[in-house]
Scaffold this motif. Sequence first.
Motif, PDB file in Angstrom:
ATOM      1  N   LYS A  30      48.445 -99.095  11.862  1.00 19.28           N
ATOM      2  CA  LYS A  30      48.640 -99.490  10.362  1.00 19.28           C
ATOM      3  C   LYS A  30      47.314 -99.772   9.856  1.00 19.28           C
ATOM      4  N   CYS A  38      47.243-104.469  10.100  1.00 13.67           N
ATOM      5  CA  CYS A  38      47.883-105.649  10.848  1.00 13.67           C
ATOM      6  C   CYS A  38      47.288-106.106  11.911  1.00 13.67           C
ATOM      7  N   ARG A  67      55.664 -92.495  10.732  1.00 15.35           N
ATOM      8  CA  ARG A  67      56.304 -93.805  10.836  1.00 15.35           C
ATOM      9  C   ARG A  67      57.628 -93.929  11.274  1.00 15.35           C
ATOM     10  N   PRO A  71      58.583 -93.449  16.822  1.00 12.39           N
ATOM     11  CA  PRO A  71      59.137 -94.092  17.621  1.00 12.39           C
ATOM     12  C   PRO A  71      60.289 -93.535  18.350  1.00 12.39           C
ATOM     13  N   TRP A  76      59.196 -95.263  21.855  1.00 14.19           N
ATOM     14  CA  TRP A  76      58.384 -96.698  21.885  1.00 14.19           C
ATOM     15  C   TRP A  76      58.812 -97.081  20.542  1.00 14.19           C
ATOM     16  N   PRO A  77      59.198 -98.305  20.076  1.00 15.62           N
ATOM     17  CA  PRO A  77      59.838 -98.715  19.001  1.00 15.62           C
ATOM     18  C   PRO A  77      58.450 -99.276  17.968  1.00 15.62           C
ATOM     19  N   THR A  78      57.567 -99.664  18.485  1.00 16.85           N
ATOM     20  CA  THR A  78      56.515-100.481  17.823  1.00 16.85           C
ATOM     21  C   THR A  78      55.226 -99.620  17.487  1.00 16.85           C
ATOM     22  N   GLN A  81      50.453 -97.240  18.658  1.00 14.38           N
ATOM     23  CA  GLN A  81      50.789 -96.393  19.850  1.00 14.38           C
ATOM     24  C   GLN A  81      49.488 -95.645  20.011  1.00 14.38           C
ATOM     25  N   GLY A  91      51.360 -99.881  23.456  1.00 14.11           N
ATOM     26  CA  GLY A  91      51.148-100.658  22.265  1.00 14.11           C
ATOM     27  C   GLY A  91      50.176-101.584  22.452  1.00 14.11           C
ATOM     28  N   CYS A  92      49.936-102.494  21.476  1.00 13.39           N
ATOM     29  CA  CYS A  92      49.195-103.618  21.595  1.00 13.39           C
ATOM     30  C   CYS A  92      48.970-104.341  22.777  1.00 13.39           C
TER      31      CYS A  92
END
Length: 112
Positions: A30, A38, A67, A71, A76-78, A81, A91-92
């Motif tokens: 983002k 973010c 976007r 996912p 992978w939902p968030t 990536q 992810g993070c």
Amino acid sequence: MSSPEAFDKETVIETIKEQIEDNSILLYMKGTPNMPQCGFSAHAVNAIRSCGKAFSFVNILEHPEIRATLPEYANWPTFPQLYVNGELVGGCDIILEMKESGELQDVIDQAK
């Protein structure tokens, strides 16, 4: 004949595949590396930058179709990536854990 939604989704998936194949280090995030939108994206950028290699990015806020589709494609939902050499790294949280252990540096160093 497929519906417009199915065609669009297939086109978006092809775009995603091309982006992942064409960039040895790719972060879907983002915002941009210089202006993350973010905290999770900001942490991921800082961790990747600390490895000393240039990387590509896609600002998912400017690409709502990616976007919405990534996912499901990645399972992978968030966001963010991270992909290295065509493989989803994570992810993070995973990026930060790998940075702490030194594994992120190893993975980034292996990027083509």
